[in-house]
Design a protein around this motif. Structure first.
Motif, short mmCIF file in Angstrom:
data_model
loop_
_atom_site.label_atom_id
_atom_site.label_comp_id
_atom_site.label_asym_id
_atom_site.label_seq_id
_atom_site.Cartn_x
_atom_site.Cartn_y
_atom_site.Cartn_z
N PRO A 79 -15.58 -66.14 14.92
CA PRO A 79 -15.32 -67.13 15.76
C PRO A 79 -14.82 -68.33 14.96
O PRO A 79 -14.27 -69.53 15.64
N ARG A 80 -15.00 -68.47 13.69
CA ARG A 80 -14.60 -69.35 12.71
C ARG A 80 -13.31 -69.44 12.63
O ARG A 80 -12.67 -70.54 12.36
N THR A 81 -12.42 -68.51 12.88
CA THR A 81 -10.79 -68.77 12.96
C THR A 81 -10.52 -69.09 14.18
O THR A 81 -10.86 -68.49 15.38
N ASP A 82 -9.49 -69.79 14.15
CA ASP A 82 -9.08 -70.43 15.52
C ASP A 82 -7.96 -69.31 16.09
O ASP A 82 -6.99 -69.46 15.39
N ARG A 83 -8.03 -68.60 17.03
CA ARG A 83 -7.27 -67.76 17.60
C ARG A 83 -6.43 -68.21 19.03
O ARG A 83 -6.15 -67.68 19.74
N GLY A 84 -6.71 -69.67 18.77
CA GLY A 84 -5.78 -70.40 20.02
C GLY A 84 -6.62 -70.55 21.17
O GLY A 84 -7.88 -69.97 20.93
N PRO A 85 -6.41 -71.43 22.13
CA PRO A 85 -7.22 -71.71 23.31
C PRO A 85 -7.00 -70.15 24.30
O PRO A 85 -6.41 -69.49 24.00
N GLY A 86 -7.76 -70.28 25.33
CA GLY A 86 -7.77 -69.46 26.58
C GLY A 86 -8.76 -68.30 26.24
O GLY A 86 -9.25 -68.01 25.14
N VAL A 87 -9.06 -67.65 27.04
CA VAL A 87 -10.32 -66.52 27.02
C VAL A 87 -9.77 -65.21 26.43
O VAL A 87 -10.39 -64.43 26.11
N GLU A 88 -8.35 -65.16 26.30
CA GLU A 88 -7.82 -63.90 25.85
C GLU A 88 -8.56 -63.62 24.32
O GLU A 88 -8.64 -62.49 23.68
N ARG A 89 -8.99 -64.70 23.73
CA ARG A 89 -9.58 -64.19 22.23
C ARG A 89 -10.92 -63.48 22.49
O ARG A 89 -11.41 -63.22 21.33
N PHE A 90 -11.38 -63.42 23.54
CA PHE A 90 -12.64 -62.71 23.92
C PHE A 90 -12.32 -61.18 24.23
O PHE A 90 -13.30 -60.35 24.76
N PRO A 115 -20.01 -72.40 14.88
CA PRO A 115 -18.75 -71.51 15.43
C PRO A 115 -19.47 -70.63 16.76
O PRO A 115 -18.66 -70.55 17.70
N HIS A 116 -20.65 -70.26 16.60
CA HIS A 116 -21.06 -69.39 17.90
C HIS A 116 -21.25 -70.43 18.97
O HIS A 116 -20.92 -70.01 20.16
N LYS A 117 -22.08 -71.53 18.73
CA LYS A 117 -22.61 -72.38 19.84
C LYS A 117 -21.46 -72.98 20.63
O LYS A 117 -21.58 -73.07 21.91
N PHE A 118 -20.36 -73.26 19.78
CA PHE A 118 -19.13 -73.64 20.71
C PHE A 118 -18.53 -72.73 21.47
O PHE A 118 -18.04 -73.14 22.57
N ASP A 119 -18.53 -71.50 21.10
CA ASP A 119 -18.07 -70.37 22.00
C ASP A 119 -18.88 -69.99 23.18
O ASP A 119 -18.29 -69.52 24.14
N TYR A 120 -20.22 -70.30 23.28
CA TYR A 120 -21.06 -69.78 24.14
C TYR A 120 -20.58 -70.07 25.57
O TYR A 120 -20.38 -69.22 26.53
N PRO A 121 -20.36 -71.35 25.93
CA PRO A 121 -20.21 -71.85 27.40
C PRO A 121 -18.81 -70.97 28.00
O PRO A 121 -18.73 -70.57 29.17
N ASP A 122 -17.91 -70.71 26.92
CA ASP A 122 -16.39 -70.03 27.41
C ASP A 122 -16.77 -68.66 27.69
O ASP A 122 -16.26 -67.97 28.70
N LEU A 123 -17.41 -68.25 26.74
CA LEU A 123 -17.76 -66.47 26.55
C LEU A 123 -18.64 -66.46 27.87
O LEU A 123 -18.51 -65.37 28.60
N ARG A 124 -19.97 -67.11 28.23
CA ARG A 124 -20.85 -66.77 29.15
C ARG A 124 -19.68 -66.63 30.59
O ARG A 124 -19.92 -65.80 31.44
N ASP A 125 -18.91 -67.64 30.85
CA ASP A 125 -18.25 -67.80 32.22
C ASP A 125 -17.40 -66.84 32.15
O ASP A 125 -17.02 -66.16 33.32
N TYR A 126 -16.51 -66.27 31.01
CA TYR A 126 -15.51 -65.47 31.08
C TYR A 126 -16.29 -64.15 31.34
O TYR A 126 -15.76 -63.36 32.11
N LEU A 127 -17.49 -63.93 30.84
CA LEU A 127 -18.16 -62.50 30.99
C LEU A 127 -18.52 -62.43 32.34
O LEU A 127 -18.55 -61.43 33.31
N LYS A 128 -18.90 -63.58 32.86
CA LYS A 128 -19.53 -63.69 34.35
C LYS A 128 -18.32 -63.28 35.08
O LYS A 128 -18.81 -62.56 36.04
N LYS A 129 -17.41 -63.98 35.08
CA LYS A 129 -16.12 -63.32 35.88
C LYS A 129 -15.80 -62.06 35.90
O LYS A 129 -15.50 -61.46 36.99
#
Ligand code: SF4
Ligand code: SF4
Lengths: 448, 376
Positions: B295-306, B331-345
């Protein structure tokens, strides 16, 4: 929290007082344009501000917005909103402040009423980020554009060689300069696409001339603080960085910094200091506690003045040839990095521009500053949520101890007052002043 | 054989045994040992240059006060742990060091470490943050500088044939590891997640040829192993570095079954081969930079990165995801809310565990794990 007796700051210069008229004028102009739905870019330090001006782009600085929210004591509200959304309290409080703001904005469709600026930061149309300084800045805009606003992002990636690689080796210089040049070209391409405008190089050159003129007054003003008694302290310093962010490339900014220079120069000539008796001259490392800028006045009341701040310091190395303004942008980034290498910069290999942000830790610059600015000690603000700027302070303390300069590392935060306690901090400050007194009288200080 | 996946003797077992092993290997082969952190500077280059690559691991829960004289208290506890070991001379078997500019903490560890405790060889492998054509070119050039510096140190020339041969050797291990991972897709996998981590950790210390032998034997054993019975919720673990099986064991003891992961010693490094290209740097850049999902590499916004992660969760029929975050791991703490919501969906629940790299099974953590696993 907000009832700290240090929350209000008193400034000493008349010029900084003038910002009260100058900035609202500027913000009003910006607001009118925002209300007519012109696109706004949210930007980060590290994005050449001259480019924003060259594209005549409306812009906001979430970092600076964080400092304003902190000084108006509304940051904790935004930060808590972000924490409830899952952002860790350990994350940069400027970032969590923005995340809370964005969440509230999304929910209501307008700027939260707690916003310090009328209309807040508005509704962004694009994000111009920069990996300059720290990693949270990469994740920050990525998350905004994932979570709150579906808008395009471009982040610049100014890498610099680590401390043990020689930047004078032409192959190394070429390795890094190629990246800097191509990255800048990428940024311009992005801006042209999303503003629908073509970059006018001649216009950019004119803007850069003005911005460098303003910055050279700022640089010369800072050098005047070598004088004893110092003509200017930290409350003016940290306030006066704002025109650099908003008015860069404007004649207004040149006039502001020139007037400031003249005022400070006049104070030096007349030997007017900021306290009655200057007992200790200090250097400041780290971000300031924006919610309690009165801490500087508190120290002044005890005879301790700051004559140099490592943070937001433009340093003295931006003399570049403006005939090719794009190359000039690349070169000023690169030359600062090279300069820092000459001083030694082991704790910050990726910082291209350490003269603007953070400590310079291992540098031989420390010894030079101690002499030139007649320093008695150093105070370092260890900001819990910004590791990027506070990292290296222990190392700096070790280096200073070697040249018998006492230092204090004290912990708090730049925007989140939950990490501040007046009583505790006062005790530490007083104990430190005593240590400095001993050192002044020739005692050996503790250190590594 | 030092590594026996059927034996496990406590939290510091692997790190200390690995270190003993590497000391022995160094004596036997007379080759320099190059320690590395993070997965950007390819161990293939270290091997091809005639040195022994060694993945430095921490000692979870150890006293890190030795780091206090050099590092601020607020910073990744794993990094503090490693620095404490270095300043206590516990890593004195290292002849050299390569640290990648992965996250802020790791790259700054480099400066502090090499300033106070210089090694005969050290290199900070610089890595851009986004995947643009110019960043890829920078990465390739950086591979060249790294190799050149290392070869100057070891005195052993490399060439593209030698490098390609080494890549092939490592690819063989990658494919063996994938085979072992694939066994875990079964409804009753023949091995636990904690055992898988032991297997991977061996890869940080064994020379590539020996690792192949070890992996082949392990795969063979596993194929013959009697399958476990009983149903357990299938878990994917995501997050900061996990270089000790204790966390997986905690999950297992609570009734969950870790079937796959997305952490930096886990599947991230092995799931694809390094492409064999005429210029080996092409393949290495693609593998270690373009494809390496840190996650330290920026692969752009959006949940596609997951998406890669979701796809893996589906392949392994995961019931829930447990996140593991080390204190101050940006790197991980920043991704958590986005990842959590994406997985939930996508119908996948997620639990986040914060830890200070102690892997201490506290009551609070146990209760949360239990509640989560029961819910699945
Ligand atoms: S430098 Fe510090 S304050 Fe600025 S964005 Fe990075 S973590 Fe936040
Ligand atoms: S655990 Fe996080 S902060 Fe620590 S080294 Fe790994 S990525 Fe960096």
């Amino acid at each position: 929290m907000s009832n700290s007796e240090m929350s209000r700051a008193i400034r000493h210069l008349e010029t900084t007082g003038k910002m009260k008229e100058m900035l609202p004028r500027f913000f009003m102009r910006m607001m009118e344009r925002k209300f007519s739905n012109e696109p706004v870019a949210w930007c980060m330090v590290g994005v050449p501000p001259e480019l924003l001006k060259a594209f005549d782009l409306l812009f906001e600085w979430p970092e600076n917005f964080g400092t304003m929210c902190a000084s108006r004591q509304v940051a904790p509200h935004f930060i808590e909103v972000a924490e409830n959304d899952g952002y860790s309290p350990e994350l940069c409080s400027y970032v969590t402040n923005t995340m809370g703001y964005c969440k509230l904005f999304k929910e209501t469709g307008e700027a939260p009423e707690e916003s310090p600026l009328p209309g807040g930061m508005g509704n962004p149309a694009m994000l111009l980020g920069s990996g300059f300084v720290c990693e949270p800045r990469w994740k920050w805009f990525q998350s905004i554009a994932t979570r709150f606003f579906d808008i395009p992002v471009y982040s610049t990636d100014p890498l610099a060689p680590p401390w043990d690689i020689d930047p004078h080796d032409p192959r190394i210089a070429d390795h890094y300069l190629t990246l800097l040049r191509e990255d800048l070209a990428g940024q311009i391409e992005f801006m042209e696409k999303h503003t629908g405008k073509k970059l006018d190089i001649n216009h950019l050159r004119e803007i850069m001339k003005l911005s460098h003129e303003a910055l050279s007054y700022w640089r010369d003003t800072l050098a005047l603080r070598k004088a004893v008694p110092t003509p200017m302290g930290s409350t003016d310093y940290f306030h006066a960085i704002i025109p650099q962010m908003y008015l860069v490339g404007d004649q207004d900014a040149v006039d502001f910094y020139r007037e400031m220079y003249e005022e400070v120069k006049d104070r030096v000539d007349r030997q007017v200091g900021i306290v009655e008796e200057e007992k200790y001259r200090l250097i400041w490392f780290g971000l300031p506690p924006w919610f309690n800028m009165g801490v500087f006045n508190y120290l002044e009341s005890l005879g301790a003045v700051f004559v140099y701040e490592s943070t937001y310091n433009v340093g003295d190395y931006f003399e570049v040839d403006l005939s090719d303004p794009l190359e000039a942008i690349v070169q000023r980034t690169w030359q600062r990095a090279v300069k820092m290498h000459e001083y030694g910069a082991e704790t910050m290999p990726e910082l291209c521009n350490p003269a603007v942000f953070g400590g310079f830790s291992g540098s031989s610059l420390l010894g030079q500053l101690v002499e030139e600015y007649t320093l008695n000690g150093a105070m370092m603000h260890l900001t819990r949520s910004c590791r990027a700027v506070s990292f290296g302070e222990v190392h700096t303390r070790n280096r200073l101890a070697k040249i018998n300069v006492p230092s204090l590392i004290f912990e708090s935060d730049m925007a989140d007052p939950r990490h501040w306690s007046d009583a505790q901090i006062k005790t530490r400050l007083h104990a430190f002043l005593e240590r400095m007194e001993k050192a002044k009288q020739g005692g050996k200080i503790d250190g590594l | 054989m030092v590594f026996n996946i059927n034996s496990f003797a406590g939290p510091d077992y692997k790190t200390t045994v690995n270190e003993q092993y590497i000391r022995g290997l160094k004596e036997k082969t007379r080759k320099p040992v190059i320690g590395y952190l993070c997965c950007f500077a390819p161990p293939e280059i270290i091997t091809a240059a005639g040195a022994i690559p060694y993945r430095i691991t921490g000692l979870p829960g150890a006293d890190t006060s030795a780091a206090d004289s050099y590092l601020e208290p607020y910073g990744c506890t794993y990094v503090r742990n490693i620095l404490a070991r270095a300043v206590e001379e516990k890593l004195d078997f290292l002849d050299g060091l390569v640290i990648s500019h992965s996250c802020d903490m790791v790259q700054r560890l480099y400066g502090i470490w090499t300033y106070y405790h210089p090694l005969a060889f050290s290199y900070l492998f610089n890595v851009p943050h986004q995947v643009t054509p110019w960043a890829i070119n920078f990465f390739k050039r950086e591979l060249g500088f790294f190799e050149e510096n290392l070869v100057n140190f070891t005195g052993q020339k490399t060439n593209s044939t030698k490098l390609t041969d080494t890549i092939m050797l490592y690819n063989k291990n990658r494919s063996l590891i994938r085979k072992i991972y694939h066994l875990r897709k079964e409804p009753q996998p023949p091995l636990e997640g904690s055992e898988m981590l032991d297997i991977l950790m061996a890869g940080g210390v064994l020379p590539a040829e020996d690792y192949s032998v070890f992996l082949e034997a392990t795969l063979n054993n596993l194929q013959k192993r009697k399958l476990k019975t009983g149903k357990a919720p299938r878990i994917m673990v995501w997050g900061s570095i996990i270089d000790n099986p204790v966390f997986y064991q905690m999950i297992e003891k609570t009734g969950g079954r870790v079937v796959c992961d997305d952490t930096c010693i886990g599947y991230r490094v092995w799931e694809k081969d390094v492409p064999l290209t005429e210029d080996p740097y092409e393949g290495l850049s693609e593998h270690y930079f373009v494809n390496f999902q840190c996650p330290r590499t920026d692969r752009g916004p959006g949940v596609e990165r997951f998406n890669y992660l979701l796809q893996r969760a589906r392949e392994y029929q995961v019931d829930g995801v447990i996140g593991y975050c080390i204190s101050f791991c940006d790197p991980h703490k920043f991704d958590y809310p986005d990842l959590r919501d994406y997985l939930k969906k996508e119908g996948l629940p997620m639990l986040l565990i914060d830890d200070n790299y102690s892997f201490e099974p506290t009551e609070a953590i146990k209760t949360r794990l239990q509640a989560f696993i029961e819910m699945l």
